[in-house]
Design a protein around this motif. Structure first.
Motif, PDB file in Angstrom:
ATOM      1  N   PRO A 162       0.807  -1.233   0.000  1.00  9.48           N
ATOM      2  CA  PRO A 162       0.000   0.000   0.000  1.00  9.48           C
ATOM      3  C   PRO A 162       0.835   1.275   0.000  1.00  9.48           C
ATOM      4  CG  PRO A 162      -0.892  -1.589   1.554  1.00  9.48           C
ATOM      5  CD  PRO A 162       0.412  -2.152   1.079  1.00  9.48           C
ATOM      6  N   VAL A 163       1.937   1.272   0.733  1.00 14.56           N
ATOM      7  CA  VAL A 163       2.781   2.475   0.784  1.00 14.56           C
ATOM      8  C   VAL A 163       3.398   2.750  -0.586  1.00 14.56           C
ATOM      9  CG1 VAL A 163       4.861   3.495   1.789  1.00 14.56           C
ATOM     10  CG2 VAL A 163       3.282   2.209   3.237  1.00 14.56           C
ATOM     11  N   LEU A 164       3.887   1.689  -1.249  1.00 12.83           N
ATOM     12  CA  LEU A 164       4.489   1.861  -2.572  1.00 12.83           C
ATOM     13  C   LEU A 164       3.439   2.303  -3.590  1.00 12.83           C
ATOM     14  CD1 LEU A 164       6.864  -1.246  -2.734  1.00 12.83           C
ATOM     15  CD2 LEU A 164       7.476   1.142  -2.282  1.00 12.83           C
ATOM     16  N   ILE A 165       2.233   1.750  -3.478  1.00 11.84           N
ATOM     17  CA  ILE A 165       1.156   2.154  -4.381  1.00 11.84           C
ATOM     18  C   ILE A 165       0.823   3.627  -4.176  1.00 11.84           C
ATOM     19  CG2 ILE A 165      -1.290   1.833  -4.931  1.00 11.84           C
ATOM     20  CD1 ILE A 165      -0.941  -1.135  -4.295  1.00 11.84           C
ATOM     21  N   ALA A 166       0.768   4.051  -2.905  1.00  5.64           N
ATOM     22  CA  ALA A 166       0.463   5.455  -2.599  1.00  5.64           C
ATOM     23  C   ALA A 166       1.554   6.376  -3.139  1.00  5.64           C
ATOM     24  CB  ALA A 166       0.300   5.641  -1.096  1.00  5.64           C
ATOM     25  N   LEU A 167       2.813   5.981  -2.971  1.00  8.19           N
ATOM     26  CA  LEU A 167       3.919   6.796  -3.468  1.00  8.19           C
ATOM     27  C   LEU A 167       3.890   6.887  -4.995  1.00  8.19           C
ATOM     28  CD1 LEU A 167       6.850   5.624  -1.162  1.00  8.19           C
ATOM     29  CD2 LEU A 167       5.730   7.855  -1.157  1.00  8.19           C
ATOM     30  N   ALA A 168       3.622   5.756  -5.649  1.00  6.37           N
ATOM     31  CA  ALA A 168       3.566   5.750  -7.111  1.00  6.37           C
ATOM     32  C   ALA A 168       2.424   6.637  -7.606  1.00  6.37           C
ATOM     33  CB  ALA A 168       3.386   4.324  -7.623  1.00  6.37           C
ATOM     34  N   PHE A 169       1.276   6.510  -6.955  1.00 10.78           N
ATOM     35  CA  PHE A 169       0.125   7.331  -7.353  1.00 10.78           C
ATOM     36  C   PHE A 169       0.412   8.810  -7.127  1.00 10.78           C
ATOM     37  CE2 PHE A 169      -3.884   9.502  -6.393  1.00 10.78           C
ATOM     38  CZ  PHE A 169      -4.599   9.199  -7.550  1.00 10.78           C
ATOM     39  N   ALA A 170       1.050   9.126  -5.997  1.00  8.70           N
ATOM     40  CA  ALA A 170       1.365  10.526  -5.685  1.00  8.70           C
ATOM     41  C   ALA A 170       2.323  11.099  -6.731  1.00  8.70           C
ATOM     42  CB  ALA A 170       1.971  10.628  -4.291  1.00  8.70           C
ATOM     43  N   TYR A 171       3.289  10.301  -7.162  1.00  8.66           N
ATOM     44  CA  TYR A 171       4.249  10.787  -8.158  1.00  8.66           C
ATOM     45  C   TYR A 171       3.575  10.998  -9.515  1.00  8.66           C
ATOM     46  CZ  TYR A 171       8.522  11.432 -10.793  1.00  8.66           C
ATOM     47  OH  TYR A 171       9.494  11.973 -11.601  1.00  8.66           O
ATOM     48  N   VAL A 172       2.712  10.059  -9.903  1.00  9.04           N
ATOM     49  CA  VAL A 172       1.980  10.204 -11.162  1.00  9.04           C
ATOM     50  C   VAL A 172       1.089  11.442 -11.111  1.00  9.04           C
ATOM     51  CG1 VAL A 172       0.188   9.161 -12.611  1.00  9.04           C
ATOM     52  CG2 VAL A 172       2.070   7.754 -11.757  1.00  9.04           C
ATOM     53  N   LEU A 173       0.442  11.680  -9.971  1.00  4.84           N
ATOM     54  CA  LEU A 173      -0.414  12.859  -9.815  1.00  4.84           C
ATOM     55  C   LEU A 173       0.411  14.143  -9.868  1.00  4.84           C
ATOM     56  CD1 LEU A 173      -3.207  14.060  -9.264  1.00  4.84           C
ATOM     57  CD2 LEU A 173      -2.757  13.773  -6.798  1.00  4.84           C
ATOM     58  N   LEU A 174       1.565  14.135  -9.178  1.00  2.00           N
ATOM     59  CA  LEU A 174       2.451  15.293  -9.212  1.00  2.00           C
ATOM     60  C   LEU A 174       2.894  15.587 -10.644  1.00  2.00           C
ATOM     61  CD1 LEU A 174       4.343  17.422  -7.911  1.00  2.00           C
ATOM     62  CD2 LEU A 174       6.050  15.583  -7.686  1.00  2.00           C
ATOM     63  N   SER A 175       3.252  14.549 -11.370  1.00  2.00           N
ATOM     64  CA  SER A 175       3.673  14.701 -12.756  1.00  2.00           C
ATOM     65  C   SER A 175       2.552  15.270 -13.615  1.00  2.00           C
ATOM     66  CB  SER A 175       4.124  13.341 -13.314  1.00  2.00           C
ATOM     67  OG  SER A 175       4.463  13.431 -14.671  1.00  2.00           O
ATOM     68  N   PHE A 176       1.335  14.786 -13.366  1.00  2.00           N
ATOM     69  CA  PHE A 176       0.166  15.272 -14.112  1.00  2.00           C
ATOM     70  C   PHE A 176      -0.044  16.768 -13.879  1.00  2.00           C
ATOM     71  CE2 PHE A 176      -4.377  16.290 -14.098  1.00  2.00           C
ATOM     72  CZ  PHE A 176      -4.730  15.919 -15.393  1.00  2.00           C
ATOM     73  N   ILE A 177      -0.010  17.171 -12.612  1.00  2.00           N
ATOM     74  CA  ILE A 177      -0.210  18.585 -12.283  1.00  2.00           C
ATOM     75  C   ILE A 177       0.914  19.434 -12.858  1.00  2.00           C
ATOM     76  CG2 ILE A 177      -0.328  20.241 -10.384  1.00  2.00           C
ATOM     77  CD1 ILE A 177      -1.619  18.009  -8.704  1.00  2.00           C
ATOM     78  N   TRP A 178       2.145  18.924 -12.738  1.00  2.00           N
ATOM     79  CA  TRP A 178       3.335  19.645 -13.220  1.00  2.00           C
ATOM     80  C   TRP A 178       3.210  19.940 -14.717  1.00  2.00           C
ATOM     81  CZ3 TRP A 178       8.216  19.390 -10.104  1.00  2.00           C
ATOM     82  CH2 TRP A 178       9.264  20.104 -10.694  1.00  2.00           C
ATOM     83  N   VAL A 179       2.833  18.927 -15.486  1.00  2.00           N
ATOM     84  CA  VAL A 179       2.795  19.071 -16.947  1.00  2.00           C
ATOM     85  C   VAL A 179       1.563  19.850 -17.395  1.00  2.00           C
ATOM     86  CG1 VAL A 179       2.631  17.796 -19.128  1.00  2.00           C
ATOM     87  CG2 VAL A 179       4.160  16.985 -17.327  1.00  2.00           C
ATOM     88  N   THR A 180       0.397  19.529 -16.840  1.00  2.00           N
ATOM     89  CA  THR A 180      -0.828  20.199 -17.297  1.00  2.00           C
ATOM     90  C   THR A 180      -0.869  21.665 -16.880  1.00  2.00           C
ATOM     91  OG1 THR A 180      -1.995  19.372 -15.323  1.00  2.00           O
ATOM     92  CG2 THR A 180      -2.196  18.084 -17.353  1.00  2.00           C
ATOM     93  N   ASP A 181      -0.294  21.990 -15.716  1.00  2.00           N
ATOM     94  CA  ASP A 181      -0.263  23.389 -15.264  1.00  2.00           C
ATOM     95  C   ASP A 181       1.005  24.114 -15.712  1.00  2.00           C
ATOM     96  OD1 ASP A 181      -2.676  23.027 -14.123  1.00  2.00           O
ATOM     97  OD2 ASP A 181      -1.975  22.999 -12.034  1.00  2.00           O
ATOM     98  N   LYS A 182       1.869  23.369 -16.452  1.00  2.00           N
ATOM     99  CA  LYS A 182       3.110  23.944 -16.998  1.00  2.00           C
ATOM    100  C   LYS A 182       3.962  24.595 -15.903  1.00  2.00           C
ATOM    101  CE  LYS A 182       1.296  24.634 -21.658  1.00  2.00           C
ATOM    102  NZ  LYS A 182       0.173  23.697 -21.464  1.00  2.00           N
ATOM    103  N   LEU A 183       4.273  23.792 -14.894  1.00  2.00           N
ATOM    104  CA  LEU A 183       5.074  24.275 -13.762  1.00  2.00           C
ATOM    105  C   LEU A 183       6.568  24.065 -14.009  1.00  2.00           C
ATOM    106  CD1 LEU A 183       2.868  22.872 -10.837  1.00  2.00           C
ATOM    107  CD2 LEU A 183       2.784  25.142 -11.903  1.00  2.00           C
ATOM    108  N   TRP A 184       7.018  24.312 -15.243  1.00  2.00           N
ATOM    109  CA  TRP A 184       8.414  24.038 -15.580  1.00  2.00           C
ATOM    110  C   TRP A 184       9.379  24.972 -14.861  1.00  2.00           C
ATOM    111  CZ3 TRP A 184       8.490  19.482 -17.416  1.00  2.00           C
ATOM    112  CH2 TRP A 184       7.444  19.024 -18.223  1.00  2.00           C
ATOM    113  N   ILE A 185       8.861  26.078 -14.336  1.00  2.00           N
ATOM    114  CA  ILE A 185       9.726  26.978 -13.584  1.00  2.00           C
ATOM    115  C   ILE A 185      10.295  26.293 -12.340  1.00  2.00           C
ATOM    116  CG2 ILE A 185       7.861  27.962 -12.195  1.00  2.00           C
ATOM    117  CD1 ILE A 185       9.290  30.672 -12.411  1.00  2.00           C
ATOM    118  N   LEU A 186       9.549  25.281 -11.852  1.00  2.00           N
ATOM    119  CA  LEU A 186      10.055  24.526 -10.703  1.00  2.00           C
ATOM    120  C   LEU A 186      11.305  23.743 -11.072  1.00  2.00           C
ATOM    121  CD1 LEU A 186       6.694  23.176  -9.206  1.00  2.00           C
ATOM    122  CD2 LEU A 186       8.055  25.138  -8.443  1.00  2.00           C
ATOM    123  N   GLY A 187      11.429  23.393 -12.346  1.00  2.00           N
ATOM    124  CA  GLY A 187      12.633  22.716 -12.805  1.00  2.00           C
ATOM    125  C   GLY A 187      13.850  23.606 -12.667  1.00  2.00           C
ATOM    126  N   ASP A 188      13.654  24.916 -12.864  1.00  2.00           N
ATOM    127  CA  ASP A 188      14.766  25.851 -12.685  1.00  2.00           C
ATOM    128  C   ASP A 188      15.196  25.886 -11.224  1.00  2.00           C
ATOM    129  OD1 ASP A 188      14.570  26.462 -15.375  1.00  2.00           O
ATOM    130  OD2 ASP A 188      13.216  28.165 -15.036  1.00  2.00           O
TER     131      ASP A 188
END
Length: 404
Positions: A243-269
């Motif tokens: 369950p912990v690994l599933i939660a971490l994987a889901f959280a990372y996929v969600l973070l990636s989704f928000i990052w790309v769809t909201d174009k948060l590339w400035i965080l990469g800087d």
């Protein structure tokens, strides 16, 4: 041969062969088919369906999925047969596969050249000659043709197969290390990926200054992870659905989704200011930066760990996606050629959204029809082999051929 067969062989039509037990995981075929479709759509840029592919909802795209699935499939097809007494044969089979991929790459490359040059001539669109790295070749063909043949120059959107072929040249060593110690293989693979990313070690292009678009020294890590995982499962191991690994994987996929769809590339800087190598903090595709790698691995983990998702992907052997994924190399070659023709068409129609959308739909339908044609031929050949096999199994009388 048994004595009964020697004494009185039965008629051929009454001899039955044991039915082979299929161990093919159709989930791999379905996922491979989805990756091929997304790669095709992304290779016809400028039409509406491109906005619906996975690259718009996360860090990775169809290429990462394709390589990971390939590593898993190669583990099943090659790794499980890499046994003492059979290792040289499997190593040679891997090398031969690499040359098959090279041939396929040459076909797509030269067809692409024909399409773009013909399009420029027939439709009086000289700008086509400036697309997909063609101009450098035309400006210096004496260097350009040898560069194409030696993979020192790669036409745009025709750069997956060279990397994939290089992975197959590495495969004998990968299989040998995995047979000795899977953890050692993973450690070496991670080391090669990290050093290549930090010091920008990659095959160079000779016609234009730069690297291969997809560096095999980096992408081998994703391939190796798939290979090791499949071998682990085939030996009776499991991928723990914690369950912990599933939660971490889901959280990372969600973070990636928000990052790309909201174009948060400035965080990469901001990540770049941490002083870590760009292969760890960046989003570079050539060197397969860590965020891209983790994203495709997180998606894969969710697929194998959540039963409902896994069951959704497990289709029948006759399902259209299963058939498309089963003939992946042929479909990839056909899809690449169709995509290049689509790029020419969109160029001469000023990227008409209607033309682009219709072409993509027709192109996908054409690939499914081609896959069904290939499947029909495969089943026909299999039927012929089965029909011939009983006759070959009938034993001759013990005295046949003896001198009297």
């Amino acid at each position: 041969m048994n004595s009964r067969a020697n004494m009185s062989p039965e008629p051929a039509q009454r001899v039955s062969l044991p039915k082979p037990v299929s161990q093919r995981d159709t989930r791999l075929d379905v996922l491979r088919a989805l990756a091929l479709i997304m790669i095709f759509i992304n290779h016809v840029p400028g039409q509406i369906f491109e906005d619906l592919t996975s690259k718009n909802f996360g860090f990775s795209d169809g290429a990462e999925a394709f390589v990971l699935i390939s590593g898993i499939s190669v583990g099943l097809a090659y790794g499980t047969k890499f046994l003492p007494g059979n290792r040289l044969k499997m190593a040679w089979k891997a090398v031969r596969r690499a040359f098959t991929l090279y041939t396929a790459h040459m076909i797509t490359t030269f067809v692409t050249l024909v399409l773009f040059i013909s399009g420029a001539w027939i439709f009086h669109q000289k700008g086509l000659l400036c697309e997909v790295n063609i101009l450098a070749l035309l400006m210096d063909p004496a260097r350009g043709i040898p560069a194409l043949l030696t993979l020192g120059h790669q036409i745009g959107y025709n750069n997956i197969l060279p990397m994939y072929g290089a992975l197959f040249l590495m495969l004998p060593l990968i299989m040998l290390l995995e047979a000795r110690n899977p953890l050692l293989l993973l450690a070496i693979s991670i080391g090669v990926w990290l050093v290549s990313g930090i010091y920008y070690i990659a095959p160079h292009t000779t016609l234009l200054d730069g690297f291969w678009f997809l560096n095999p020294l980096s992408w081998q890590l994703l391939f190796v992870i798939g290979f090791v995982a499949s071998m682990h499962v085939k030996r009776g191991g499991q991928i723990p659905a914690h369950p912990v690994l599933i939660a971490l994987a889901f959280a990372y996929v969600l973070l990636s989704f928000i990052w790309v769809t909201d174009k948060l590339w400035i965080l990469g800087d901001y990540l770049a200011t941490l002083g870590l190598p760009t292969v760890v903090t960046g989003f570079d595709k050539t060197f397969l930066s860590l965020p891209r790698l983790l994203h495709v691995l997180a998606l894969a983990y969710l697929i194998v760990s959540i039963p409902s998702i896994s069951a959704l992907l497990r289709r029948s052997a006759s399902h259209p996606l299963t058939i498309l994924g089963r003939h992946s190399l042929n479909i990839f070659v056909a899809g690449t050629i169709l995509a290049m023709a689509g790029q020419v068409l969109l160029y001469i129609t000023n990227k008409s959204p209607v033309v682009g959308a219709i072409y993509v739909v027709v192109g996908i339908a054409a690939q499914f029809l081609y896959a069904y044609h290939l499947e029909h031929k495969r089943l026909e050949l299999a039927g012929q082999r089965v029909a011939k096999a009983p006759a070959a199994r009938i034993a001759m009388p013990a005295h046949f051929g003896k001198r009297h």
